[in-house]
Design an enzyme around this catalytic site. Structure first.
Site, PDB file in Angstrom:
ATOM      1  N   HIS A 211       6.885  46.617   7.906  1.00 58.99           N
ATOM      2  CA  HIS A 211       7.646  47.658   8.116  1.00 58.99           C
ATOM      3  C   HIS A 211       6.673  49.056   8.033  1.00 58.99           C
ATOM      4  O   HIS A 211       6.846  49.648   7.269  1.00 58.99           O
ATOM      5  CB  HIS A 211       8.641  48.130   7.011  1.00 58.99           C
ATOM      6  CG  HIS A 211       9.779  48.788   7.526  1.00 58.99           C
ATOM      7  ND1 HIS A 211      11.293  48.618   6.947  1.00 58.99           N
ATOM      8  CD2 HIS A 211       9.786  49.874   8.163  1.00 58.99           C
ATOM      9  CE1 HIS A 211      12.103  49.516   7.557  1.00 58.99           C
ATOM     10  NE2 HIS A 211      11.117  50.525   8.103  1.00 58.99           N
TER      11      HIS A 211
ATOM     12  N   GLU B 114      13.799  42.937   2.651  1.00 57.80           N
ATOM     13  CA  GLU B 114      12.444  43.244   2.768  1.00 57.80           C
ATOM     14  C   GLU B 114      12.082  43.812   1.130  1.00 57.80           C
ATOM     15  O   GLU B 114      13.043  44.098   0.234  1.00 57.80           O
ATOM     16  CB  GLU B 114      12.206  44.678   3.228  1.00 57.80           C
ATOM     17  CG  GLU B 114      12.643  44.444   4.954  1.00 57.80           C
ATOM     18  CD  GLU B 114      12.543  45.666   5.730  1.00 57.80           C
ATOM     19  OE1 GLU B 114      11.827  46.942   5.034  1.00 57.80           O
ATOM     20  OE2 GLU B 114      12.739  45.923   6.884  1.00 57.80           O
TER      21      GLU B 114
ATOM     22  N   ARG C 267      16.575  47.654  13.462  1.00 57.57           N
ATOM     23  CA  ARG C 267      16.960  47.286  11.990  1.00 57.57           C
ATOM     24  C   ARG C 267      17.035  45.715  11.967  1.00 57.57           C
ATOM     25  O   ARG C 267      17.195  44.927  13.150  1.00 57.57           O
ATOM     26  CB  ARG C 267      18.507  47.569  11.887  1.00 57.57           C
ATOM     27  CG  ARG C 267      18.788  49.215  11.685  1.00 57.57           C
ATOM     28  CD  ARG C 267      18.092  49.588  10.291  1.00 57.57           C
ATOM     29  NE  ARG C 267      18.527  51.023  10.282  1.00 57.57           N
ATOM     30  CZ  ARG C 267      17.555  51.984  10.627  1.00 57.57           C
ATOM     31  NH1 ARG C 267      16.604  51.632  11.001  1.00 57.57           N
ATOM     32  NH2 ARG C 267      17.790  53.391  10.317  1.00 57.57           N
TER      33      ARG C 267
END
Length: 319
Positions: free
Chosen positions: A280, A261, A232
């Protein structure tokens, strides 16, 4: 006639889940409503829903579902669910823990190869027709430290062991496991930091793990060590990591998750030499919904039969 439970699929890929429900032989035991993510379920749908599957829900939605007994999150991380101010106390919440194990371990191993082997440099040199021999660094014999030895961590450990790496790590409830030389409790994290040539973060997002990797803990790492974050974004104190990399206190970092993000264009991660920004890509899989659907229909069958569900979230622990 057998009573049928009402299921609400709040996803853009409902067809995959409906197909899985049929394949599991559960179609005649449920009534399925499906709603695209951009739309809100109707009052009638919410009033009859007993089972909800969704990636996330906004505040105010769950209390409007008086019959809701179980919610299946489509993600492994559930900080958004737990952070809801109106999450019903008696609601069973399950997550998609373990459904990344087909993609994330490979991508993590790919990151290890990327930083140990000179492939990126060779591609750059090829653009200029430059023949530059760089000696690749071996992974064999190196120590991989994993903070968060869950399903993904154990899958990574299995591959790393085949590569000849020594794996150590932490787990909330430490117990011996295959391919891991030492499984330690969280309070012995400094031992992992000191030994790791590569430190992999797979911790969940909780109050205790926010800013877990800070200047103090970065100072415990080898100056030759690499940090890999596939857990995370909130695990890392951004400014402290940037300072440590710039000062060569660690060799560098591969980051796949961030506090915000997409990562803002002005964020210094983009321009800090030694920090590799991945967008990601660790967990996504071309058949991601089919993988999650396997877990969902397994749990749906258990729910209908009154059996314990898999991957129930421990709200106190945060995952």
């Amino acid at each position: 006639m057998t009573r049928r439970s009402h299921v609400l699929l709040w996803t853009d890929a409902s067809a995959v889940y409906i197909e899985a429900i049929k394949a599991a032989g559960l179609a005649d035991r449920v009534v399925v409503d499906s709603v695209p993510r951009k739309d809100k379920p109707s009052a009638e749908q919410m009033a009859r829903t007993e089972v909800l599957m969704a990636a996330a829900v906004p505040p105010g939605l769950l209390p409007a579902m008086p019959k809701l007994r179980w919610a299946q999150a489509m993600t492994a991380g559930v900080e958004g669910w737990i952070g809801l101010p109106d999450l019903p106390e008696n609601l069973t919440l399950t997550c998609a823990r373990g459904t990344h194990r087909e993609s994330m371990p490979e991508n993590i191993i790919g990151a290890l190869f990327y930083v140990a082997k000179p492939y990126a440099a060779a591609v750059e040199n090829q653009k200029h027709s430059r023949w530059v021999q760089i000696v690749p660094q071996p992974l064999t014999g190196k120590t991989l430290g994993i903070l968060g030895l869950g399903a993904i961590g154990q899958a990574v450990a299995r591959i790393a062991a085949v590569l000849g790496m020594r794996v150590i790590g932490t787990r909330r409830r430490p117990e011996p496991m295959a391919n891991v030389a030492e499984v330690l409790p969280a309070d012995r994290t400094p031992e992992v930091l000191a030994q790791a040539d590569y430190l992999l973060l797979l911790l969940p997002a909780t109050r205790e793990t926010t800013n877990f990797i800070n200047a103090e803990r970065l100072g415990m790492m080898k100056s030759s060590a690499w940090l890999l974050n596939f857990g995370r974004g909130h695990l890392i104190q951004d400014d402290d990591l940037i300072a440590a990399v710039k000062a060569k206190k660690i060799a560098g970092a591969v980051l796949d998750v961030y506090r915000q993000e997409p990562l803002p264009a002005a964020h210094p991660f983009w321009t800090t030499e030694g920090i590799i920004v991945l967008p990601h890509i660790g967990g996504p899989h071309p058949q991601r919904d089919r993988i999650v659907a396997r877990l969902f229909v397994d749990n749906l069958g258990r729910f209908l039969d009154g059996k314990p569900l898999k991957e129930v979230v421990d709200r106190k622990a945060g995952y």
